[in-house]
Structures are given as structure tokens and as C-alpha cells.
Design a protein around this motif. Sequence first.
Motif, PDB file in Angstrom:
ATOM      1  N   LEU A 131       0.904  -1.238   0.031  1.00  0.00           N
ATOM      2  CA  LEU A 131       0.117  -0.144   0.050  1.00  0.00           C
ATOM      3  C   LEU A 131       1.159   1.169  -0.036  1.00  0.00           C
ATOM      4  O   LEU A 131       1.638   1.482   0.782  1.00  0.00           O
ATOM      5  CB  LEU A 131      -1.022   0.041   1.388  1.00  0.00           C
ATOM      6  N   VAL A 176      -4.763   3.720  -2.495  1.00  0.00           N
ATOM      7  CA  VAL A 176      -6.226   3.776  -2.181  1.00  0.00           C
ATOM      8  C   VAL A 176      -6.805   5.204  -2.615  1.00  0.00           C
ATOM      9  O   VAL A 176      -8.023   5.597  -2.217  1.00  0.00           O
ATOM     10  CB  VAL A 176      -6.811   3.121  -1.037  1.00  0.00           C
ATOM     11  N   GLY A 177      -5.899   6.122  -3.143  1.00  0.00           N
ATOM     12  CA  GLY A 177      -6.466   7.335  -3.220  1.00  0.00           C
ATOM     13  C   GLY A 177      -5.186   8.436  -3.116  1.00  0.00           C
ATOM     14  O   GLY A 177      -4.193   7.930  -2.530  1.00  0.00           O
ATOM     15  N   LYS A 179      -5.096  11.012  -1.059  1.00  0.00           N
ATOM     16  CA  LYS A 179      -4.792  11.631   0.357  1.00  0.00           C
ATOM     17  C   LYS A 179      -4.013  10.581   1.148  1.00  0.00           C
ATOM     18  O   LYS A 179      -3.939   9.318   0.729  1.00  0.00           O
ATOM     19  CB  LYS A 179      -6.258  11.548   0.814  1.00  0.00           C
ATOM     20  N   TYR A 181      -3.730   8.560   3.968  1.00  0.00           N
ATOM     21  CA  TYR A 181      -4.768   8.118   5.078  1.00  0.00           C
ATOM     22  C   TYR A 181      -3.927   7.345   6.265  1.00  0.00           C
ATOM     23  O   TYR A 181      -2.810   7.027   6.408  1.00  0.00           O
ATOM     24  CB  TYR A 181      -5.539   6.861   4.477  1.00  0.00           C
TER      25      TYR A 181
END
Length: 199
Positions: A131, A176-177, A179, A181
Motif C-alpha cells: 500500500l 487507495v487514493g 490522500k 490515510y
Amino acid sequence: MKHIVYFSASAATSGKALSKYADGGLMKAGRMDIAIHSFIQGVFLSHDFRKDVVFHFIFYGMPDPPKHLQIQVTDELEISKKDVGKLIQKMLYKYKEGGKTEVFPKCFIEKKSFLNVIEELLEEGNEIFLLDKKGEDLRKADISDNCVFVLGDHEGFPTKEIKRLRKSDNIKFVSVGDKMYFASQTIAVVNNELDYRGI
Ligand SMILES: C[S@@+](CC[C@H](N)C(=O)[O-])C[C@H]1O[C@@H](n2cnc3c(N)ncnc32)[C@H](O)[C@@H]1O
């Protein structure tokens, strides 16, 4: 089987070290609070558990790194959201030099490095996804049933290890984007994506 691997360069690596910070001091125990939140998002559902997830903690903090704790929730494991810190502590206390100890059913502790855990999961035929905010869009990634998602704590991953992993063709970096997180939030997103796909 699905796997989640949580890496922390600072999380405490003995039961005693963790007990020093009891009574709300988990932030001092190498941000054990982040490890606990991540575990909860990894394996807990409302009134249920994700029994098809193996959760791995890899702790590199003091006093005895590295420690690899592997936990799969089964009917035999007594666990509640309030007791995750205690479970980690009990497992750390039961560590025995030179082997992999099954502390509770399907809950093991051993001394093993981050890269060796990843290597072993690859050898077992799993597909590894790391990730990373700058990785490929998770929603566009092909994901097999035998998937492993690897994430870091508030400090991310150590530079040396991440360089090694970037060189490997067998490891895909997924995002996952745009930003940044919390670690635990990324796990919730990943689990939700896998749920949608029926993985
Ligand atoms: C709070 S972040 C770590 C922040 C740290 N300063 C860094 O630069 O890596 C915790 C972990 O969540 C994961 N993460 C956070 N945002 C992400 C994103 N947008 N996509 C994929 N993974 C993300 C990464 O694995 C990261 O190591």
C-alpha cells in the motif's frame, strides 16, 4: 486466504516493554495504538470476524527486534476489541528464542525480519500488494484470492527495505487514493474493495 502485513519500526518487542506503558500509554509503546486500530479494521466486523484473514504484525522497536506476530481469528480464540493490546502483550511474553511458538490456536510469534516474512508469503504462492499513496489505483488492480496487503505505521517503511521491494517484479504497489490515510483507514478501504469483489 488473505493476509495483511503491518510493519512498525518502533512498536515494542517484548511483553515487559509493553507493560511499562500500560494504562493508556500505548502511544509511547511505539504507537501500539496504530497497530491495534489496524488490527481491528483488519479482522473485526460488527458482531463477526474476518476468519479468512491472517494478520501479521512486524515490530522493529526495542528491546528485541524483529518480532513477527501472526494472528488468525478462530472460534477458539477469545478476543474483543478492548483486549487487542493484551493479546499482543501475551504473545510477546510467550516468545521463545529459536522457534515459532503457537501461543493461542493459529496465533504465532517468532523472530523474523520484514523481508523474510514477505519472501515466505511469496514462496507460498501469494500475490503481494504494498500500500503506497503513489501506487497503481487499487480499483484497477487484478487481485487474486491469495492476496497479501502490506502497510506501514505512521512512519511508513524503512528506506532500505522499500528499495529492495521496489526492485522485485513480484510486488505491486497500490494506492487507495491521493490522500495520505491512517494505516487503519487503508485497511478498511482494502477490505471493502475485496468484499465488493467477493474475494
Ligand atoms: C499514515 S501512513 C504513513 C505515512 C508516512 N509518513 C509515509 O510517508 O509513509 C500509514 C500507511 O498507510 C498506507 N497509506 C496511507 N495512505 C495511503 C494511500 N493513499 N494509498 C495507499 N496506501 C496508503 C501506507 O502503507 C502507509 O505506510
